[in-house]
Design an enzyme around this catalytic site. Structure first.
Site, PDB file in Angstrom:
ATOM      1  N   ARG A 205      17.591  -4.660 -17.466  1.00  9.93           N
ATOM      2  CA  ARG A 205      17.132  -3.535 -18.254  1.00  9.93           C
ATOM      3  C   ARG A 205      15.903  -3.911 -19.082  1.00  9.93           C
ATOM      4  O   ARG A 205      15.917  -4.891 -19.800  1.00  9.93           O
ATOM      5  CB  ARG A 205      18.263  -3.081 -19.175  1.00  9.93           C
ATOM      6  CG  ARG A 205      17.956  -1.722 -19.754  1.00  9.93           C
ATOM      7  CD  ARG A 205      18.964  -1.200 -20.707  1.00  9.93           C
ATOM      8  NE  ARG A 205      20.324  -1.606 -20.487  1.00  9.93           N
ATOM      9  CZ  ARG A 205      21.349  -0.872 -20.901  1.00  9.93           C
ATOM     10  NH1 ARG A 205      21.137   0.295 -21.464  1.00  9.93           N
ATOM     11  NH2 ARG A 205      22.577  -1.303 -20.741  1.00  9.93           N
TER      12      ARG A 205
ATOM     13  N   ASP B   4      35.116 -11.655 -15.323  1.00 16.61           N
ATOM     14  CA  ASP B   4      35.946 -11.028 -16.366  1.00 16.61           C
ATOM     15  C   ASP B   4      37.391 -11.530 -16.266  1.00 16.61           C
ATOM     16  O   ASP B   4      38.022 -11.842 -17.273  1.00 16.61           O
ATOM     17  CB  ASP B   4      35.923  -9.502 -16.216  1.00 16.61           C
ATOM     18  CG  ASP B   4      34.507  -8.955 -16.233  1.00 16.61           C
ATOM     19  OD1 ASP B   4      33.771  -9.246 -17.186  1.00 16.61           O
ATOM     20  OD2 ASP B   4      34.124  -8.254 -15.273  1.00 16.61           O
TER      21      ASP B   4
ATOM     22  N   MET C 278      18.671 -17.470 -11.334  1.00 15.80           N
ATOM     23  CA  MET C 278      19.469 -18.583 -11.844  1.00 15.80           C
ATOM     24  C   MET C 278      20.894 -18.609 -11.279  1.00 15.80           C
ATOM     25  O   MET C 278      21.445 -19.676 -11.032  1.00 15.80           O
ATOM     26  CB  MET C 278      19.543 -18.517 -13.381  1.00 15.80           C
ATOM     27  CG  MET C 278      18.252 -18.915 -14.069  1.00 15.80           C
ATOM     28  SD  MET C 278      17.575 -20.484 -13.462  1.00 15.80           S
ATOM     29  CE  MET C 278      18.883 -21.621 -13.900  1.00 15.80           C
TER      30      MET C 278
ATOM     31  N   HIS D  15      33.040  -2.997 -14.423  1.00 21.30           N
ATOM     32  CA  HIS D  15      32.494  -4.205 -15.050  1.00 21.30           C
ATOM     33  C   HIS D  15      31.553  -3.754 -16.168  1.00 21.30           C
ATOM     34  O   HIS D  15      30.332  -3.730 -16.023  1.00 21.30           O
ATOM     35  CB  HIS D  15      31.747  -5.039 -14.006  1.00 21.30           C
ATOM     36  CG  HIS D  15      31.063  -6.239 -14.590  1.00 21.30           C
ATOM     37  ND1 HIS D  15      31.740  -7.300 -15.134  1.00 21.30           N
ATOM     38  CD2 HIS D  15      29.747  -6.547 -14.727  1.00 21.30           C
ATOM     39  CE1 HIS D  15      30.872  -8.198 -15.570  1.00 21.30           C
ATOM     40  NE2 HIS D  15      29.665  -7.767 -15.342  1.00 21.30           N
TER      41      HIS D  15
ATOM     42  N   ASN E 112      24.147  -5.752 -11.596  1.00 24.26           N
ATOM     43  CA  ASN E 112      24.721  -4.653 -12.390  1.00 24.26           C
ATOM     44  C   ASN E 112      23.882  -3.387 -12.365  1.00 24.26           C
ATOM     45  O   ASN E 112      22.692  -3.468 -12.170  1.00 24.26           O
ATOM     46  CB  ASN E 112      24.889  -5.116 -13.840  1.00 24.26           C
ATOM     47  CG  ASN E 112      26.161  -5.899 -14.020  1.00 24.26           C
ATOM     48  OD1 ASN E 112      27.142  -5.639 -13.342  1.00 24.26           O
ATOM     49  ND2 ASN E 112      26.140  -6.864 -14.915  1.00 24.26           N
TER      50      ASN E 112
END
Lengths: 441, 441
Positions: free
Chosen positions: B186, B253, B109, B281, B225
């Site tokens: 995850r 951020d 996305m 991050h 990540n």
């Protein structure tokens, strides 16, 4: 008109899609390939906002109504609730006056692409501050807030106001552009007639809201399908807004047609020009290879395989959306948003000399002999002032005319089917076989 | 080092995440708030592409390897397979030389927003033709084709080549930018150590591929990540590419921090400048309100509520992603893509006088006393040549230093955890409590 008489009383003629029923004559030989459908009356009290009448021969155009809820500002969001003076800052004082852009279906995937393009300045230019007015359903309010949060986090300098709401009368307030993307997708077992009625009701309401609330010269681009007829319904319910301001999006079809011609000719897509989509945004659409040009030459001089042009090209354009869903698992959101941007830019940037673009527009006074009083995709040119004129220098042959007739017939049938929403009588659905484009909302 | 000895033989030290196990000492009081983990050896034959060795004290940096499949062009797509001479056409002859931009996770996305921004010219400018090289997994090949089809249908004049592939050695060929977005999210029950290892392996492989195939001065922005440590792993596996060319994305951020300060101060977000995100991050990130400015003034002079700054502001920035997921039902794709665009533009457009931007970059030679040899978000300035320099004019106080120490400690722990992927020994995970930002990929 036997069917219409059968299904309507003289007094009450308000319809609900849940009460649709196939006419008993639907299996007659004359309509063997058609779905024939009419609407049963509903007690007035059940659905008071839609009113149609058959008490006189001359059916009146619906007049604008006032919102039942008090008119007011939609809810501004977060940092966009600030007031400030753009003329006070060095960097912003040369900017144009803020414009209001309303977007329906604002929590959907197409909007998720489109809103960020508008906010970035890609659409209206680097000196045009914008206010985004997001319309969603009650169900999508949380998602609308999520969109507003992401717009906040993107720090677009030109994006000065974001407001969200579920009442079109509020959200369309002073809108100079209305990009009507939201529509109900077809549910399981739902026929095209059902879809026309359900979405037609949405667009009738939004037309009334535009008429009551929007800028009197608001430009309206209808994306939610069936977009041509939705645009017609919207227009008919907004009598104070010039009919010329209503567009049904056929630009994605145009873009796809250009790409397919480029592929076949072995040229890059920027070499294809003068591409018209005629008619309905459905499988009856007519991508016009007679008038289109490749490197300035008629397509037929460049692509010698005329059989491909006549038998495969149109289908390739029509079926592109379905092919994409097969690959991608969902319908085209990004390229649809791009085509909406293209459609807007075509109205605010002068059309390049000798070229044109396609848009579904009101046929009244068209020079092609197409039936009046429908929304039909035709070739347009703009001076970049938001307005357009129809292109006169197009040619027709029998092949093209025959196809145009077919898509015209479909749109006339759709129009009869939604007559109860345009104030022109009783909705009577006698639609050809299903021609909705797959997967497109 | 008892744990490391426990889990490694002297001969074979190749690891598989499925064989991770909690160390038996994980419940000791010393590590009561930590996850302590090491890796069991796997027979060499099971996973031949990852090789680490403990046979000598001095562990070697992994050297670049050649792809096992023959190096070649990735598969071009449709109309983008055409060859043409941009210098031959009037409209395109003044354009710059085509640049190659590789994007991993191209069917996801975030990419779906980013690719269309790059293709439209919004990122690299209106005279910069681009080639997009899309990297996906075997599972996503069909979706990659769908993306390529939508790019075709969008008729972007600057988008001249699109190729798709699943082998990073092919896809990264001659890449001048590598935007590494793809990462495994995850799964249920997966600990941060697992995630570090699984994604670390992906980024080790991609580092090797960049080293072997990409332009020697390729700029790499890691989004997947845990992005700081992924960027470190990627860099360590690409010894021929300048370490300075690797970035971990902390721009979202930064953008969120600016927005929160603007909201609190009641100013529009364009009034907030000099915003640094220090460190990782993750939830240990440090949005720096000591050096940031509002309308050119120190934040603390404008926002008098210092308690809010010290106790709520940082959490607001960290928790923004999670809040968004709650509203929107999915993680931020559009605003992440916008922040990637911001990160790229910050390197190719000179930084405005007096301002700076944040990026996770290699700490070697940093003037702040931050541990060397990690990827740490710090304040940067660029001349617009793709390179950057660290900003010297920053101040520190105890509050800021304490927080920086905490995020530094986390990154050092992450680094120890992936030592087997950076060629620096045995992966040994002794991570503080889980600090992954929720929902961000």
């Amino acid at each position: 008109m036997a069917v219409a008489e059968l299904s309507c009383t003289e007094t009450a003629t308000c319809f609900r899609p849940s009460q649709l029923s196939l006419s008993s004559s639907s299996s007659s030989s004359r309509f063997s390939h058609h779905f024939r459908r009419s609407f049963r009356p509903l007690p007035r009290t059940r659905n008071p906002t839609i009113s149609c009448s058959v008490t006189s021969d001359k059916v009146q155009t619906p007049t604008s109504v006032q919102a039942e809820t008090p008119k007011g500002k939609t809810e501004c969001y977060g940092v966009f609730c600030l007031t400030y003076d753009l003329k006070a800052e060095e960097e912003t004082k040369s900017w144009k006056k803020l414009i209001n852009i309303a977007v329906s279906g604002a929590a959907g995937m197409i909007s998720n692409h489109l809103l960020f393009k508008i906010a970035s300045g890609e659409v209206f230019g680097p000196d045009q501050p914008v206010a985004l007015k997001l319309l969603g359903s009650e169900r999508s309010v949380q998602a609308l807030e999520g969109v507003a949060m992401e717009l906040e986090d993107s720090l677009f300098p030109l994006l000065r106001e974001v407001s969200i709401g579920t009442n079109p009368y509020d959200v369309f307030q002073d809108a100079e552009w209305a990009l009507l993307i939201g529509a109900k997708p077809r549910g399981p077992g739902m026929e095209r007639a059902d879809l026309l009625d359900i979405n037609g009701q949405i667009f009738a309401e939004q037309g009334k809201a535009l008429n009551a609330s929007a800028s009197p010269n608001v430009k309206v681009i209808v994306v939610g399908n069936p977009c041509n007829t939705n645009a017609l319904i919207c227009m008919k319910n907004a009598p104070n807004i010039p009919a010329k301001n209503f567009h049904a999006l056929t630009r994605l079809d145009e873009n796809r047609a250009k790409c397919q011609l480029a592929l076949k000719a072995g040229v890059f897509y920027d070499q294809v020009s003068n591409m018209t989509i005629w008619g309905n945004h459905s499988t009856t659409q007519v991508p016009d290879f007679l008038n289109a040009r490749i490197k300035g030459l008629p397509v037929k001089e460049v692509i010698k395989d005329h059989k491909w042009l006549e038998e495969e090209f149109t289908e390739k354009v029509q079926k592109r959306g379905g092919a994409l869903i097969q690959k991608w698992g969902r319908s085209s959101a990004a390229s649809t948003a791009v085509s909406i941007v293209d459609a807007i830019k075509s109205l605010i940037i002068p059309t390049p000399e000798g070229d044109w673009f396609s848009s579904g527009v009101y046929t009244n006074g068209n020079p092609y002999g197409i039936a009046e009083d429908i929304v039909f995709s035709m070739p347009c040119r703009s001076k970049g002032d938001g307005d357009y004129e129809l292109v006169k220098e197009v040619i027709f042959d029998d092949y093209l005319l025959k196809r145009i007739k077919k898509t015209e017939a479909e749109l006339l049938a759709e129009k009869r089917c939604v007559a109860h929403l345009t104030g022109e009588g009783i909705g009577f659905c006698d639609l050809p076989e299903d021609t909705m484009l797959p997967g497109e909302m």
